[in-house]
Scaffold this motif. Structure first.
Motif, PDB file in Angstrom:
ATOM      1  N   GLY A   1      49.625  19.593  58.892  1.00 25.35           N
ATOM      2  CA  GLY A   1      49.051  19.159  57.631  1.00 25.35           C
ATOM      3  C   GLY A   1      49.879  19.550  56.425  1.00 25.35           C
ATOM      4  N   GLY A   2      51.207  19.620  56.612  1.00 23.29           N
ATOM      5  CA  GLY A   2      52.089  19.973  55.506  1.00 23.29           C
ATOM      6  C   GLY A   2      52.203  21.460  55.234  1.00 23.29           C
ATOM      7  N   ARG A   3      51.489  22.287  55.990  1.00 26.40           N
ATOM      8  CA  ARG A   3      51.521  23.747  55.778  1.00 26.40           C
ATOM      9  C   ARG A   3      52.360  24.405  56.868  1.00 26.40           C
ATOM     10  NH1 ARG A   3      47.131  26.015  52.895  1.00 26.40           N
ATOM     11  NH2 ARG A   3      46.707  27.520  54.551  1.00 26.40           N
ATOM     12  N   TYR A   4      53.289  25.239  56.431  1.00 27.38           N
ATOM     13  CA  TYR A   4      54.219  25.897  57.348  1.00 27.38           C
ATOM     14  C   TYR A   4      53.720  27.291  57.709  1.00 27.38           C
ATOM     15  CZ  TYR A   4      57.671  22.262  56.286  1.00 27.38           C
ATOM     16  OH  TYR A   4      58.331  21.063  56.147  1.00 27.38           O
ATOM     17  N   ARG A   5      54.000  27.694  58.957  1.00 28.02           N
ATOM     18  CA  ARG A   5      53.713  29.058  59.406  1.00 28.02           C
ATOM     19  C   ARG A   5      54.765  29.466  60.429  1.00 28.02           C
ATOM     20  NH1 ARG A   5      48.088  28.894  60.851  1.00 28.02           N
ATOM     21  NH2 ARG A   5      48.025  26.938  59.696  1.00 28.02           N
ATOM     22  N   PRO A   6      55.049  30.742  60.583  1.00 26.59           N
ATOM     23  CA  PRO A   6      56.061  31.172  61.555  1.00 26.59           C
ATOM     24  C   PRO A   6      55.603  30.914  62.992  1.00 26.59           C
ATOM     25  CG  PRO A   6      55.625  32.896  59.935  1.00 26.59           C
ATOM     26  CD  PRO A   6      54.553  31.867  59.775  1.00 26.59           C
ATOM     27  N   THR A   7      56.542  30.550  63.844  1.00 33.96           N
ATOM     28  CA  THR A   7      56.270  30.418  65.271  1.00 33.96           C
ATOM     29  C   THR A   7      56.235  31.817  65.904  1.00 33.96           C
ATOM     30  OG1 THR A   7      58.618  30.263  65.770  1.00 33.96           O
ATOM     31  CG2 THR A   7      57.420  28.184  65.345  1.00 33.96           C
ATOM     32  N   PRO A   8      55.791  31.933  67.163  1.00 36.42           N
ATOM     33  CA  PRO A   8      55.794  33.247  67.816  1.00 36.42           C
ATOM     34  C   PRO A   8      57.163  33.919  67.819  1.00 36.42           C
ATOM     35  CG  PRO A   8      54.411  31.740  69.059  1.00 36.42           C
ATOM     36  CD  PRO A   8      55.059  30.926  67.968  1.00 36.42           C
ATOM     37  N   SER A   9      58.235  33.149  68.003  1.00 37.51           N
ATOM     38  CA  SER A   9      59.573  33.768  67.992  1.00 37.51           C
ATOM     39  C   SER A   9      59.902  34.347  66.624  1.00 37.51           C
ATOM     40  CB  SER A   9      60.639  32.731  68.381  1.00 37.51           C
ATOM     41  OG  SER A   9      60.515  32.370  69.727  1.00 37.51           O
TER      42      SER A   9
END
Length: 351
Positions: A92-100
């Motif tokens: 939805g256009g919102r970024y978040r860090p991946t597990p790595s």
């Protein structure tokens, strides 16, 4: 003791031969070339604290850039590249860090890689940081790329040869697919040595083409045209595409890897000049890397977008974004066709 000097590389060949068209596409080379921005993107995001900020609160581009005082476009191309590499997820256009990214890029964790990234910091990292924080392209060591070409013949000719090398195979592929029946006059704008014009002329004996670019391309262009035996059908016209006159009555006007070097205002200027140069039944041709939903996941395409922002201040545009520019400049019937590797051809006609 004597030292041997590496032999000079052979002069490039004119494009558009059958061997060019039959060769594999250049995605492997594009992958390799754009990989040079992988480390700088991660190192800059770490130094600016973006992984930690997004771990604390997922955000869209505008909110993140506003909260950290960053340039919106620079932030956008950086986040897209990080997502394509697998460091960020976007919903939805919102970024978040991946597990790595959470495992290795959050300060204070036992496995934090920040100090290691710092060991790899170089001028390219500085260039990426500059475009993200200020929106200012780094060009050549902080000097504008086009101004440098005007001052330094060596830089200008090196860039000319590089663009020919980069364009020869896509030009041959386009020439093999593009129907130019009934097209007698084509103008290639900012065409360098005329890579695309030569390939199209070789495939279409009835075609006469004009290539518009700066004087720095003259020596290499005249050599290639003579080698290709096309000097009588492909003419070089030197000048500034923003200020000097263009020939009118053209059946086709071609921008190949040109609009992605400029901001929207400059692109509108070029498109309006193209419309004025076209005959009433003429067509505009725009050949470039055209991101779509799948390409947004490509590290090569998103890396290319970051490279453009760093070097020229330009950007890759999606088809809807490019269509909006074309419509505003007085074009209609915009359509796109995949052509070669990551490239597509967008066509339009004067409204």
């Amino acid at each position: 003791m004597t030292t041997s000097r590496a032999p000079a590389p052979p002069a490039p060949s004119p494009p558009g031969t059958p061997a060019d068209a039959a060769a594999p596409d250049d995605r492997l080379l594009m992958d390799t070339f754009m990989s040079q921005y992988r480390l700088p993107a991660v190192a800059v995001a770490d130094r600016l604290g973006l992984f930690a900020a997004l771990a604390a609160a997922p955000s869209d581009v505008g909110a993140l850039a506003g909260a950290h005082g960053l340039d919106r476009h620079g932030t956008s191309v950086l986040l897209e590249f990080l997502a394509a590499q697998g460091y960020l997820a976007v919903h939805g256009g919102r970024y978040r860090p991946t597990p790595s990214a959470r495992a290795f890029l959050l300060p204070g964790s036992a496995r934090y890689w920040g100090p290691m990234l710092g060991l790899g910091w170089d001028e390219r990292c500085t260039a990426v940081q500059q475009v993200v924080t200020t929106g200012t392209p780094h060009g050549y060591r902080g000097k504008g790329i086009w101004e440098t070409h005007g001052r330094s013949r060596r830089h200008g000719e090196q860039f000319t040869r590089a663009m020919h090398a980069h364009s020869a195979a896509p030009a041959a592929a386009l020439a093999a697919q593009l129907d130019l029946a009934g097209c007698a006059a084509l103008l290639e704008v900012a065409g360098g040595v005329g890579t695309f014009a030569m390939a199209l002329a070789r495939r279409n004996p009835h075609l006469k083409a004009t290539v518009l670019d700066l004087p720095v391309v003259e020596r290499e262009a005249h050599r290639l045209l003579a080698d290709a035996d096309l000097a009588d059908r492909v003419a070089l016209r030197t000048g500034d595409m923003f200020t000097d006159p263009w020939p009118h009555g053209q059946d086709r006007v071609l921008f190949a890897d040109v609009l992605s070097d400029w901001d929207d205002e400059r692109c509108r200027t070029l498109l309006e000049r193209a419309r004025a140069a076209l005959a009433a039944d003429g067509r505009l041709l725009v050949h470039q890397v055209l991101p779509d939903d799948a390409a947004r996941l490509s590290p090569t395409v998103t890396g290319y977008s970051l490279a453009l922002a760093v070097m020229t201040g330009g950007r890759l545009r999606t088809l809807p974004e490019l269509t909006a520019l074309l419509t505003a400049a007085g074009f209609t019937d915009c359509a796109a066709l995949p052509v070669y590797g990551h490239y597509a051809l967008v066509t339009a006609r004067p409204a």
